[in-house]
Design a protein around this motif. Sequence first.
Motif, PDB file in Angstrom:
ATOM      1  N   VAL B  29      -5.843   0.454  -2.771  1.00 56.79           N
ATOM      2  CA  VAL B  29      -4.575   0.915  -3.372  1.00 56.79           C
ATOM      3  C   VAL B  29      -4.000  -0.141  -4.332  1.00 56.79           C
ATOM      4  O   VAL B  29      -3.727   0.170  -5.496  1.00 56.79           O
ATOM      5  N   SER B  68       1.495   7.091  -7.805  1.00 52.62           N
ATOM      6  CA  SER B  68       1.302   7.412  -6.377  1.00 52.62           C
ATOM      7  C   SER B  68       0.661   8.781  -6.220  1.00 52.62           C
ATOM      8  O   SER B  68      -0.216   8.982  -5.370  1.00 52.62           O
ATOM      9  N   SER B 136       1.102   2.938  -0.986  1.00 56.33           N
ATOM     10  CA  SER B 136       0.878   3.442  -2.356  1.00 56.33           C
ATOM     11  C   SER B 136       2.193   3.685  -3.089  1.00 56.33           C
ATOM     12  O   SER B 136       2.337   3.302  -4.246  1.00 56.33           O
TER      13      SER B 136
END
Lengths: 227, 278
Positions: B29, B68, B136
């Motif tokens: 991430v 995201s 995230s």
Amino acid sequence: MYSLTVILGLLLLFQQPSGEEILRKVEEQLAPVNDYTADLVAEVDMQRLRVPRMKATLYFKKPDKVHFEASGFAMLPREGFALNPTWLRQNFDATFAGSDTIDARILYKLQLAAKDKSTRIRQLFLWVDTERWTVAKFETIPYEGRNLTVTFRYAQQGSVFLPDTMHAVFGFVGTEPDSLSGIYQAKPQLREMMGQVRGGTMTVVYSNYRINTGLSDTLFEKKEEKK
Amino acid sequence: MGKLLYYELIKTFFKKRTYIGFLIAAIIVPLVEVAIKFEGDRFLQVATRRLQEDFFFIGNLFNGWFVSYQIMNALWVHVPLLISFVAGDLLAGEATAGTYRLLLIRPVSRTRIFLAKLGATVLYTFSFVSFLGVLSVGLALALLDSGDMIVIENGILILEESSVAWRFLVAFLLAVWPMLTIASIALLFSSFVDNAIGPIVATMGVLIVFLVLTVLPLEAFDSIRDGFFTKHMVLWQKVFADPIPWDDIQHSAIVLGIYTVVSCISAWVIFVKRDILS
């Protein structure tokens, strides 16, 4: 009514000014304005596009400086915004193309051809109010698969008329994008990536004009930096 | 029951394999989000190229919410593997470690042991998806700031910033649901083998087969495609539509729920009736 329009049209035809003279008249109408700020509320209704009502602030300074600010996201049409008659006169050859009436107002119709052939919009028609010397409407000749028609309504701001409402209609020429099938149905994101043309409308309402407040050039320079 | 669950959680969270998913998420991430930050909004520019020819875009659409959402879109098909690492190990892992019989000779019913393991699976799945969500969204907002959100799916949709945060919260809660389906399928495979690798591979095999059948535009599967659990795994995406199609979400949740319940009941029956020899 029809015959009256024809008579008036004929009268105008006989005492018609040239296209350039008409554009100069529009410039003169806006001469007292050096800069202005206006609040905008825009609503868009386009294919494959959903955007909530948008609010922005428009800053304009002569000769052609334009800057927008918005607290959230806003999208505003590139063509027709803060329509600048000086820029039109300098960059297009204007030819008188007759007279017309819209909402019982008599208008001159001009055909504008771009001097620089690499310009995105090569030709457009412009309707100018014969009394107020404001641009009431313009319509583009199809370019890059689309055409655009913009109509303006004006309100008096002191001694000048400035736009009160702008209504843009985006049309497209050729294949109807939504009729495309196959791979686009499997991968709808691809259609966006391929940049298919959208049809639809957009209405912008101008309000709260602040005229000749002495807008600083730096306001517009910041915009350049952001680019 | 509480103690059983507690011990299952201790067993689960003391295993290194439990943290593989967390570790991978903690690497991938930030890596992707930092790369996106440096690469800039090329994807967004390409997707909105035509619109930007006709319109001035004002405001920041290349923001944390957009990134995201892209991360969620990219990872939803890989997260099941990480979930199955743990869920596939819950029963088969006992056999591999040779602790099955030791566990079952204690005066606790197999049903209660199964429920404790199921509870541990649910908590692991929830904690992993929550970790992924917080990481995230939190990192993307820190790196790229906030703003209105652009969703590019069947067209372009702009969501006002004020309605984005709760949509993400609901989306991540909904994302737990299909992961529970995956976990229950892994648990089912885990209930009838003695090696934890088998359930992980089998779960991913099932996922791949169903995914292929779901995305292939073949008319032969049209009538039954709605019954594939993979078609409903993206129910969280629907929260980013306007208006939100709650009926569709409910339908997807029911289909996934049926898979989950059937898998869990099957796993429970196999576990209860199974002759444990290891």
